[in-house]
Write an enzyme that holds these catalytic residues in place. Structure first.
Site, mmCIF file in Angstrom:
data_model
loop_
_atom_site.group_PDB
_atom_site.id
_atom_site.type_symbol
_atom_site.label_atom_id
_atom_site.label_comp_id
_atom_site.label_asym_id
_atom_site.label_seq_id
_atom_site.Cartn_x
_atom_site.Cartn_y
_atom_site.Cartn_z
ATOM 1 N N ASP A 1 33.548 30.665 12.194
ATOM 2 C CA ASP A 1 32.511 29.911 12.904
ATOM 3 C C ASP A 1 31.160 30.598 12.724
ATOM 4 O O ASP A 1 31.076 31.759 12.328
ATOM 5 C CB ASP A 1 32.855 29.699 14.378
ATOM 6 C CG ASP A 1 33.289 30.976 15.059
ATOM 7 O OD1 ASP A 1 34.224 30.917 15.878
ATOM 8 O OD2 ASP A 1 32.694 32.032 14.785
ATOM 9 N N ASP B 1 27.372 31.361 14.365
ATOM 10 C CA ASP B 1 26.522 31.415 15.555
ATOM 11 C C ASP B 1 25.075 31.621 15.129
ATOM 12 O O ASP B 1 24.792 32.295 14.139
ATOM 13 C CB ASP B 1 26.944 32.572 16.467
ATOM 14 C CG ASP B 1 28.349 32.370 17.020
ATOM 15 O OD1 ASP B 1 28.797 31.209 17.117
ATOM 16 O OD2 ASP B 1 28.996 33.377 17.344
ATOM 17 N N ASP C 1 27.671 44.465 20.546
ATOM 18 C CA ASP C 1 28.606 45.592 20.629
ATOM 19 C C ASP C 1 28.524 46.536 19.424
ATOM 20 O O ASP C 1 28.108 47.681 19.545
ATOM 21 C CB ASP C 1 30.037 45.120 20.925
ATOM 22 C CG ASP C 1 30.515 43.973 20.032
ATOM 23 O OD1 ASP C 1 29.789 43.591 19.087
ATOM 24 O OD2 ASP C 1 31.629 43.464 20.279
HETATM 25 P P1 ATP Z 1 35.335 36.828 15.370
HETATM 26 O O1 ATP Z 1 34.606 35.536 15.520
HETATM 27 O O2 ATP Z 1 35.749 37.186 14.009
HETATM 28 O O3 ATP Z 1 36.430 36.920 16.345
HETATM 29 P P2 ATP Z 1 32.913 37.909 16.398
HETATM 30 O O4 ATP Z 1 32.255 39.239 16.246
HETATM 31 O O5 ATP Z 1 32.167 36.726 15.878
HETATM 32 O O6 ATP Z 1 34.338 38.019 15.764
HETATM 33 P P3 ATP Z 1 32.725 36.643 18.926
HETATM 34 O O7 ATP Z 1 33.540 36.831 20.157
HETATM 35 O O8 ATP Z 1 32.682 35.320 18.255
HETATM 36 O O9 ATP Z 1 33.250 37.739 17.907
HETATM 37 O O10 ATP Z 1 31.261 37.136 19.298
HETATM 38 C C1 ATP Z 1 30.105 36.778 18.560
HETATM 39 C C2 ATP Z 1 29.072 37.915 18.644
HETATM 40 O O11 ATP Z 1 28.696 38.156 20.005
HETATM 41 C C3 ATP Z 1 29.586 39.263 18.142
HETATM 42 O O12 ATP Z 1 29.459 39.386 16.748
HETATM 43 C C4 ATP Z 1 28.687 40.230 18.880
HETATM 44 O O13 ATP Z 1 27.420 40.316 18.273
HETATM 45 C C5 ATP Z 1 28.520 39.540 20.235
HETATM 46 N N1 ATP Z 1 29.567 39.984 21.196
HETATM 47 C C6 ATP Z 1 30.783 39.426 21.394
HETATM 48 N N2 ATP Z 1 31.479 40.076 22.334
HETATM 49 C C7 ATP Z 1 30.682 41.065 22.767
HETATM 50 C C8 ATP Z 1 30.831 42.079 23.741
HETATM 51 N N3 ATP Z 1 31.949 42.190 24.445
HETATM 52 N N4 ATP Z 1 29.786 42.922 23.929
HETATM 53 C C9 ATP Z 1 28.649 42.798 23.212
HETATM 54 N N5 ATP Z 1 28.463 41.879 22.273
HETATM 55 C C10 ATP Z 1 29.442 41.004 22.045
HETATM 56 MG MG MG Z 2 32.736 34.614 16.170
#
Ligand code: ATP
Ligand code: MG
Length: 408
Positions: A60, A62, A139
């Site tokens: 996905d 963002d 994070d």
């Molecule tokens: P994936 O989609 O592969 O599971 P992701 O990094 O995109 O991994 P998401 O949960 O979709 O994970 O989060 C999108 C973004 O939001 C992350 O890349 C990060 O920048 C931020 N983020 C998500 N969770 C946290 C957190 N617990 N603390 C700080 N930033 C976060």
């Molecule tokens: Mg994601």
């Protein structure tokens, strides 16, 4: 807006990184161009940029912007606003949703203005901020990279690009403080390292074991979601090994971890790992996987231990099975909110195991017709891998199935 002094990002020009518009979904491109044409900044951010830089196709996309959610809605007809405390815009293209978030800052001093969100995350007041604020509240450094549609460059405020290249997962800021803010970051570290094949930076890894007990304060529903991302995304075995290595297993699966520790010959652990490898192989082959089967594997050690305990107390075998299964679910639910639509079939998979030992014709027919037969048989196969004495049983039921298929 926050008062953070503007920081000059490292700008990685198009020719120095591999991100191509061909790998960005058309919907995300429409959002980025739409924002730009309306006079706003719009960046692809987070996991999508990280995955593209690491050579993976994101699932996905963002977007981060300086436009407020209301301004985003004014740009896109197919947009709805979600979230109460922190509003986000969702731009909808058929089945694909592009999440558009206004730059935000974690403002206010530590301890002040803190509140707990529904999902148990401890957050300081969220306020809109600059792109630099938005970067540092994320994070890991590799999750804080911004792809600009204007010149196709990547902007890096925290050293994330170098970390992707070094295949290193590093928390932004002081690790212990970041884990205290949100203990689920412990699991995200293991999960992202497993998914990407990255190493966790030593300073980010060092406090993990000591911080693990904080996971007890995380919302069980959020831990369930996170568990599926750990184990049903194609890298379950690596996730499990990472949880073990960083001593997070007892925080997530307390009784299974205790049972594995107590089990001396290691065959239960070998079975769990084999089950996770099978799950990964199924996902790689495009076959379906279910949380019920996954949890049947993960919690099997806990179930076996509880069953042995009840049987040692002289409980009737059938009663002991049901009670052991119920207790495991009850205890596990305090940590991870496993929905009943998964815990019930999980228990059935366990409860059917002894029935493979009964081979009278009528019982065989009934078991073959059971809606959970196939899952229970797959589970038997997994057990037989560690227990040669089950080989004959397995052969019998394999043949019973093919005979039944002929009769059908
Ligand atoms: P994936 O989609 O592969 O599971 P992701 O990094 O995109 O991994 P998401 O949960 O979709 O994970 O989060 C999108 C973004 O939001 C992350 O890349 C990060 O920048 C931020 N983020 C998500 N969770 C946290 C957190 N617990 N603390 C700080 N930033 C976060
Ligand atoms: Mg994601």
């Amino acid at each position: 807006m926050s008062e953070t002094a503007a920081v000059q990002p490292l700008v990685i020009p198009r020719e120095s990184h591999p991100i191509s518009r061909r790998n960005i979904s058309p919907a995300a491109l429409k959002v980025l161009y739409g924002l730009r044409d309306a006079g706003y900044q719009g960046f692809l951010v987070g996991g999508a940029v990280r995955d593209l830089l690491a050579g993976l196709q994101p699932k996905d996309f963002d977007v981060a912007t300086d436009a407020t959610p209301e301004q985003v809605r004014a740009v896109f007809r197919n947009c709805r606003l979600i979230g109460r405390r922190f509003r986000l815009a969702h731009v909808v293209f058929g089945r694909e949703i592009i999440e558009v978030a206004t730059f935000r800052a974690n403002d206010g001093g530590e301890g002040e203005g803190r509140e707990t969100e529904d999902d148990g995350r401890l957050l300081r007041d969220n306020v809109y901020g600059t792109i630099e604020d938005d970067a540092v509240r994320r994070d890991f450094t590799v999750n804080a990279l911004y792809y600009a549609i204007g010149d196709f460059s990547v902007r890096d405020y925290v050293g994330g690009h170098a970390d992707v290249q070094a295949r290193r997962l590093r928390l932004i800021g002081e690790p212990e403080r970041r884990y205290r803010e949100d203990p689920v970051r412990l699991l995200r570290a293991v999960r992202l390292a497993a998914k990407l094949g990255f190493e966790i930076d030593p300073a980010t890894a060092a406090p993990m074991a000591a911080m693990a007990p904080l996971l007890a304060g995380a919302a069980p529903a959020r831990l369930f979601d996170e568990s599926l991302k750990l184990f049903l995304a194609g890298h379950a075995e690596r996730s499990f090994l990472g949880l073990e290595r960083h001593h997070l297993l007892p925080a997530l699966l307390p009784e299974a971890a205790a049972a594995l520790r107590a089990h001396r010959n290691g065959s239960l652990r070998a079975m769990v790992l084999e089950g996770l490898r099978n799950t990964d192989a199924r996902i790689a082959a495009g076959k379906p996987v279910t949380p019920a089967f996954l949890y049947a594997v993960l919690l099997w050690p806990a179930y076996c231990r509880e069953l042995a305990r009840l049987q040692a107390q002289g409980a009737d075998p059938v009663v002991a099975q049901q009670r052991a299964a119920d207790r495991v679910v009850l205890h596990q639910a305090q940590r991870i909110a496993l929905p009943r639509r998964f815990s019930l079939p999980m228990q059935e998979i366990w409860m059917l195991q002894p029935r493979f030992g009964l081979r009278q014709k009528k019982r065989v027919q009934r078991l073959l017709a059971h809606p959970r037969f196939r899952a229970a048989y797959d589970f038997l196969e997994l057990r037989a891998g560690m227990a040669p004495e089950l080989a004959a049983e397995l052969r019998f039921w394999r043949e019973a199935q093919s005979t039944a298929a002929v009769v059908d």
